[in-house]
Design an enzyme around this catalytic site. Structure first.
Site, PDB file in Angstrom:
ATOM      1  CG  HIS A 124      -1.759   0.935   1.296  1.00  0.00           C
ATOM      2  ND1 HIS A 124      -1.781   1.965   2.131  1.00  0.00           N
ATOM      3  CD2 HIS A 124      -2.747   1.555   0.439  1.00  0.00           C
ATOM      4  CE1 HIS A 124      -2.889   2.874   2.307  1.00  0.00           C
ATOM      5  NE2 HIS A 124      -3.510   2.424   1.043  1.00  0.00           N
ATOM      6  CD  GLU A 137      -2.915   2.254  -3.212  1.00  0.00           C
ATOM      7  OE1 GLU A 137      -3.787   2.982  -3.343  1.00  0.00           O
ATOM      8  OE2 GLU A 137      -1.986   2.402  -2.787  1.00  0.00           O
ATOM      9  CG  ASP A 191      -2.807   6.751  -3.508  1.00  0.00           C
ATOM     10  OD1 ASP A 191      -3.733   6.196  -3.511  1.00  0.00           O
ATOM     11  OD2 ASP A 191      -1.875   6.716  -2.681  1.00  0.00           O
ATOM     12  CG  HIS A 193      -3.095   9.543  -0.102  1.00  0.00           C
ATOM     13  ND1 HIS A 193      -3.829  10.265   0.488  1.00  0.00           N
ATOM     14  CD2 HIS A 193      -3.600   8.316  -0.458  1.00  0.00           C
ATOM     15  CE1 HIS A 193      -4.916   9.640   1.007  1.00  0.00           C
ATOM     16  NE2 HIS A 193      -4.958   8.688   0.338  1.00  0.00           N
ATOM     17  CD  GLU A 253      -7.028   5.230  -4.301  1.00  0.00           C
ATOM     18  OE1 GLU A 253      -6.265   4.304  -3.567  1.00  0.00           O
ATOM     19  OE2 GLU A 253      -7.889   5.885  -4.113  1.00  0.00           O
TER      20      GLU A 253
HETATM   21  O1  G3P Z   1      -6.629   1.497  -2.833  1.00  0.00           O
HETATM   22  C1  G3P Z   1      -6.793   1.150  -1.429  1.00  0.00           C
HETATM   23  C2  G3P Z   1      -6.417   2.363  -0.595  1.00  0.00           C
HETATM   24  O2  G3P Z   1      -5.369   3.024  -0.929  1.00  0.00           O
HETATM   25  C3  G3P Z   1      -7.610   3.423  -0.797  1.00  0.00           C
HETATM   26  O3  G3P Z   1      -7.487   4.491   0.099  1.00  0.00           O
HETATM   27  O4  G3P Z   1      -6.792   6.617   0.847  1.00  0.00           O
HETATM   28  O5  G3P Z   1      -5.232   4.891   1.287  1.00  0.00           O
HETATM   29  O6  G3P Z   1      -5.613   5.807  -1.109  1.00  0.00           O
HETATM   30  P1  G3P Z   1      -6.330   5.433   0.342  1.00  0.00           P
HETATM   31 MG    MG Z   2      -4.519   4.462  -2.498  1.00  0.00          MG
END
Ligand code: G3P
Ligand code: MG
Length: 222
Positions: free
Chosen positions: A6, A33, A35, A48, A100
């Site tokens: 993450h 993952e 963002d 993020h 994401e």
């Molecule tokens: O994609 C899973 C997670 O990353 C979603 O929440 O706020 O960590 O981007 P966030």
């Molecule tokens: Mg995320």
């Protein structure tokens, strides 16, 4: 159960930086993952929040700053905010990626970048999972690139999740662990989708998710 790093190995290195992605690869995460937002000069950048304040030593809104300006900030341990291109070049197919889409309208540059990478590097369509809480932009992305797997992001999975997932021809439902139950997971599986749960950072929660039979977990400690 698929282990998804993450924001990279963000429990060990600054989140969403090249060093956290390389650490995730060393730890053999099968998927990473991160963002994505689009910045003022049009590049896709990996960060993020909608602003740089929490994760860098700078201040300001990502969409109002050029790449040159963003590159001057320290994102932790002397790391720069990476572009999507730089991130894909560094990971270089050594792990699958979950991109994401966070920033509004960043779906276009995400699609262009993925296309370019598939045409010119080791990356293949199957290495990507693209997700978003913004289901409208996710649908626009899906129309541009129907060959890329889609993850529909929810906090709490709503009753009508399959109506949304069907429209997007989704591969997975990506949801907050806090609202998951055996019944929801079974229902998601019955409808033909994978379920990936965020964010699992301790052994107890991991065991809970295994008991619920989820297909993957997002963790800061891959
Ligand atoms: O994609 C899973 C997670 O990353 C979603 O929440 O706020 O960590 O981007 P966030
Ligand atoms: Mg995320």
């Amino acid at each position: 159960m698929l282990i998804i790093a993450h924001r990279g190995a963000s429990g060990f290195k600054p989140e969403n930086t090249i060093t956290s992605f390389l650490r995730a690869i060393e730890l053999e995460a099968k998927m990473i993952e991160f963002d994505v937002h689009v910045c003022k000069s049009g590049e896709a950048v990996v960060i993020h929040d909608f602003d740089v304040d929490r994760t860098t030593n700078g201040k300001g809104i990502v969409s109002e700053l050029t790449l040159d300006a963003l590159k001057k900030f320290d994102a932790g341990d002397g790391e720069q905010i990476p572009t999507l291109d730089e991130t894909l070049n560094e990971i270089n197919g050594k792990s699958m990626v979950n991109i994401e889409i966070k920033g509004k309208n960043s779906y276009k540059i995400v699609a262009e970048t993925i296309k370019k990478q598939i045409d010119s590097s080791v990356w293949e369509a199957d290495d990507f999972l693209v997700s978003s809480f913004n289901h409208k932009d996710l649908l626009k992305f899906h129309k541009l690139m129907p060959e890329i797997k889609i993850g529909v992001l929810f906090e709490e999975v709503p009753e009508n999740f399959h109506v949304i997932a069907q429209k997007l021809n989704a591969y997975s439902i990506n949801a907050d662990t806090a609202f998951l139950s055996k019944e929801i997971v079974e229902n998601i599986h019955l409808k033909g989708y994978k379920i990936f749960a965020y964010t699992v950072n301790n052994e107890d929660d991991k065991i809970k998710m295994e008991d619920l039979n989820v297909d993957g977990i997002f963790t800061n400690y891959p």
